[in-house]
Design a protein around this motif. Structure first.
Motif, PDB file in Angstrom:
ATOM      1  N   ASP A 155      -4.709   1.619  -0.039  1.00  0.00           N
ATOM      2  CA  ASP A 155      -4.656   2.437   1.248  1.00  0.00           C
ATOM      3  C   ASP A 155      -4.642   1.453   2.598  1.00  0.00           C
ATOM      4  O   ASP A 155      -4.795   0.376   2.176  1.00  0.00           O
ATOM      5  CB  ASP A 155      -5.725   3.217   1.399  1.00  0.00           C
ATOM      6  CG  ASP A 155      -7.155   2.665   1.139  1.00  0.00           C
ATOM      7  OD1 ASP A 155      -7.134   1.408   0.909  1.00  0.00           O
ATOM      8  OD2 ASP A 155      -8.103   3.277   1.073  1.00  0.00           O
ATOM      9  N   ASP A 162      -6.992   0.135   5.204  1.00  0.00           N
ATOM     10  CA  ASP A 162      -8.242   0.396   5.412  1.00  0.00           C
ATOM     11  C   ASP A 162      -8.330  -0.335   7.252  1.00  0.00           C
ATOM     12  O   ASP A 162      -8.367  -1.589   7.437  1.00  0.00           O
ATOM     13  CB  ASP A 162      -9.496  -0.499   4.962  1.00  0.00           C
ATOM     14  CG  ASP A 162      -9.439   0.002   3.541  1.00  0.00           C
ATOM     15  OD1 ASP A 162      -9.804   1.220   3.363  1.00  0.00           O
ATOM     16  OD2 ASP A 162      -8.575  -0.449   2.581  1.00  0.00           O
ATOM     17  N   SER A 168      -7.655  -4.529   1.309  1.00  0.00           N
ATOM     18  CA  SER A 168      -6.902  -5.098   0.550  1.00  0.00           C
ATOM     19  C   SER A 168      -5.619  -5.341   1.360  1.00  0.00           C
ATOM     20  O   SER A 168      -4.944  -6.454   1.399  1.00  0.00           O
ATOM     21  CB  SER A 168      -6.541  -4.154  -0.670  1.00  0.00           C
ATOM     22  OG  SER A 168      -5.720  -2.918  -0.303  1.00  0.00           O
TER      23      SER A 168
HETATM   24 MG    MG Z   1      -8.621  -0.008   0.530  1.00  0.00          MG
END
Ligand code: MG
Ligand code: CTP
Length: 726
Positions: free
Chosen positions: A102, A104, A91
């Motif tokens: 989070d 990534d 995202s």
């Molecule tokens: Mg994520």
């Protein structure tokens, strides 16, 4: 009488947890029609989503914090792994992020992934004060999870997660097609998060799975909002980790959807819920963003395996859910079903929440109720953060004592670090010297071993020969030369001219012949004994020579050792063997761990020093017009869920040099100035700074780093130079 439901077998607790699913299973759930949802509800949902975007979307500050953290990790990891790059996906890369999302990251190697990479990353992260580090080396792609200690941003680093980079790009393109696509994905994620059905680790769908569900729902509206991005005649086939994937992805610019869908975001959210609740497609279908519509289970060969969620939940604990329970096809890895992570309770939770939202909409509930947090404690606003909370109540004398304590601790730890590092160096040196010595004398020792290996068998052979010889001699009783003499005598007697006056009697002649044959047999045996004796003598000579070279070899080794000891006197008391070298290695390794811990401690103490220095400065020179100190009413930085408000980008606001100059001149300064000052080395740097050619060059470099959006005390800057070398 049992309290369990006769139809479903659910216990009262299970009926209370999944009331709608239970009704559905007993055939008593009446789901509403999409058309029955009032305009007012749709409007309210639309407004709710718009408002949510403002409050739940990441702030500019948080985005900068993530960018800063990413840059920091990128520099750190790429410096360590020269043939790898650190890339963002998920995202934070696709822009489909909420505050709770989070970071990534993917460590992408150009060639082979070196062994123990995850462990090395783990060590680096520890050195950089990351917390809650968890390694998942056996996951589909190896992954390491942790939180940044300062900002609390959760991070996942996976290794060679190539397909994820591509599917992130796909999602990025989807959201570039229409604003409503991004908005609906975020709304769905927000709803799923608050209703506690968005956590693959605990057996519900991942954020990624919900994203695909949202995209598919918009491909299925009439007319579609979201296009099919993986169509087209020309296919892009790419080999990833030995397997070929179809990574075809259409360009957004070339896509015009005609006719255009004009549904509002409220309508799209309602439709999303209805598509997966009222219509419950999973019995026969698979969600497939790739094709733009559901595909049948049959066409994919994905049978609805048993046990299904409602049965698995009745079985003993930890019963696995049958495969393909709520199937979602990964757009590129077509064999990957994203429902694989579901657990029985998780699958029922997902269905329950979909039913529940559907019913809530039908009964006119507001957005706030639909996304009401199932566990409100997980969404509490985090307390205001006051950097100096503990110091505010302390007197100047007490603070001075703390400063002194801190300084003493830093000095002591500095000394300890030096001692530990020296000890480690010594162990490494010993190990190397020992290994070197062993190496140098290895030829000699090999030769020695070869000689020693021949001694024993040779000696055994000699014993055998000796025994053989003695046995024969004992049996025969005469030496070979005597047998030869006797043989020739008897032969002569038997074959010589006959004296007519002394003709031997027949009996005597028979005896002589018998004696002759006996002597012949004895001769044969005695020859064997002689051969054995000669072989024995030859071996004896060899054995003597071997012992001589043994002595010479030992002498040679000793000479070599003496020479090496002259060069490396510290090896004096050691035997030259590998186990000693290994002991030194082990010790050095242990010391490295201790040094790592101490280094972290030292970093913490230095940070505390910066904070104490800052407080001393502030409390002795309070700002007359800025009452907005952290922790004071109305002021203070609010920590967000991710805590990232605490991140101060270097290039935001005044530069450290400016603030330092102001601080040095005794002028007042704001808390954001203070943050900058702390990040750039605290007050000590103010008094110690001299402008030299070198320092101005450093400032230039800093400026460049600022331009990259890095914070001042990230990374190696906070380490001692010595630390960097280790
Ligand atoms: Mg994520
Ligand atoms: N991913 C994947 N296969 C999965 C799960 C995740 O390929 N089974 C990849 C996808 O590229 C996804 C990324 O990992 O975009 C991150 O997954 P996740 O954190 O679940 O999704 P985000 O969209 O990043 O959600 P959040 O904002 O909650 O972090």
């Amino acid at each position: 009488m049992s309290d369990e439901c006769k139809v479903t077998g659910f216990t009262p607790q299970q009926m209370a947890r999944w009331p709608h699913v239970h009704k559905h299973l007993t055939g008593t759930l009446e789901l509403p029609n999409l058309e029955s949802i009032s305009e007012e509800v749709i409007l309210n949902i639309g407004e709710g989503i718009e408002a949510m975007l403002k409050t739940e979307g990441p702030t500019a500050k948080q985005l900068k914090a993530r960018a800063g953290l990413f840059q920091h990790l990128k520099r750190t990891l790429e410096r360590r792994f020269k043939n790898a790059t650190l890339q963002q996906f998920g995202s934070s890369e696709s822009g489909l992020t909420l505050q709770a999302g989070d970071l990534d990251l993917c460590l992408q190697f150009k060639g082979d992934v070196p062994a123990k990479t995850l462990r090395q990353v783990n060590r680096l992260l520890k050195q950089h004060d990351m917390e809650d580090i968890v390694m998942l080396p056996r996951a589909k792609v190896p992954i390491i999870k942790f939180k940044d200690e300062r900002t609390k941003i959760p991070v996942d680093i996976s290794i060679n997660n190539t397909l994820a980079l591509h599917n992130t790009e796909l999602l990025k393109r989807f959201s570039a097609c229409d604003d409503r696509i991004r908005t609906l994905i975020l709304a769905v994620k927000h709803w799923a998060l608050r209703r506690d059905v968005c956590d693959a680790a605990s057996g519900t769908f991942s954020s990624y799975a919900w994203t695909l569900l949202a995209v598919q729902s918009m491909q299925r509206t009439n007319p579609p909002v979201a296009p099919i991005l993986q169509a087209g005649k020309e296919r892009t086939m790419v080999e990833v980790e030995g397997q070929t994937y179809d990574l075809t992805m259409g360009e957004v610019d070339s896509l015009v959807l005609d006719p255009k869908n004009n549904q509002s975001i409220g309508e799209l959210f309602v439709e999303f819920i209805f598509q997966y609740a009222a219509a419950w497609p999973f019995k026969d279908n698979v969600v497939s963003v790739r094709t733009g519509d559901f595909v049948t289970r049959k066409s994919k060969g994905w049978k609805y395996a048993t046990p299904r969620a409602e049965k698995a939940i009745l079985m003993e604990k930890k019963t696995r859910l049958g495969l393909h329970s709520l199937p979602i096809e990964d757009p590129f890895d077509l064999n990957h079903d994203l429902s694989r992570v579901l657990r029985p309770a998780g699958a029922l939770d997902v269905q329950e929440e979909l039913f529940k939202a559907c019913m809530a909409m039908a009964s006119g509930e507001r957005w706030g109720t639909i996304v009401d947090a199932k566990h409100p404690d997980r969404f509490l606003p985090v307390e205001e953060f006051d950097l100096f909370a503990d110091l505010r109540t302390q007197s100047a004398v007490e603070v001075a004592a703390l400063v002194k304590e801190n300084t003493t601790a830093i000095e002591a730890l500095d000394e300890r670090m030096t001692a530990l590092t020296e000890e480690r160096q010594h162990n490494i040196k010993m190990s190397r010297a020992l290994r070197g010595t062993i190496e140098e004398t290895s030829d000699l020792r090999n030769e020695l071993r070869t000689i020693v290996r021949t001694l024993r068998p040779r000696s055994q052979k000699m014993d055998e020969l000796q025994k053989q010889r003695d046995e024969i001699n004992k049996r025969v009783g005469l030496p070979l030369y005597r047998i030869n003499e006797l043989l020739s005598d008897v032969y002569l007697q038997l074959t010589g001219e006959i004296d007519l006056f002394q003709v031997p009697s027949l009996r005597r002649e028979e005896d002589q012949f018998a004696w002759f044959f006996e002597l012949q047999a004895m001769h044969q045996e005695a020859t064997k004994a002689q051969d054995a004796h000669q072989a024995f003598i030859a071996l004896l000579k060899e054995q003597k020579a071997a012992v001589r070279s043994l002595k010479e070899n030992e002498k040679e080794q000793q000479k070599h050792k003496t020479e090496l000891l002259e060069a490396e006197p510290m090896l004096k008391d050691l035997d030259l063997n590998f186990s000693d070298a290994m002991q030194f290695d082990k010790k050095a390794h242990k010391l490295m761990k201790v040094i790592d811990q101490r280094r972290q401690e030292l970093r913490r103490l230095r940070r505390e020093k910066g904070r104490l220095d800052a407080w001393v400065r502030i409390s002795s020179n309070p700002s007359p017009h800025k009452g907005n100190h952290r922790g004071q009413k109305g002021g203070g930085k609010k920590r967000t869920k991710s805590g990232s408000a605490d991140w101060k980008p270097r290039n935001n606001g005044p530069r450290p040099e400016e603030v330092q100059a102001r601080a040095a001149s005794g002028e007042t300064f704001s808390l954001s100035d203070l943050d900058i000052l702390l990040n750039s080395g605290g007050f000590n740097s103010v008094t110690q700074k001299k402008t030299t050619a070198k320092s101005s060059r450093r400032q230039e470099r800093k400026k460049k780093a600022n331009a990259r959006g890095l914070t001042a005390h990230r990374g190696v800057r906070s380490q001692s130079k010595k630390g960097q070398k280790d």
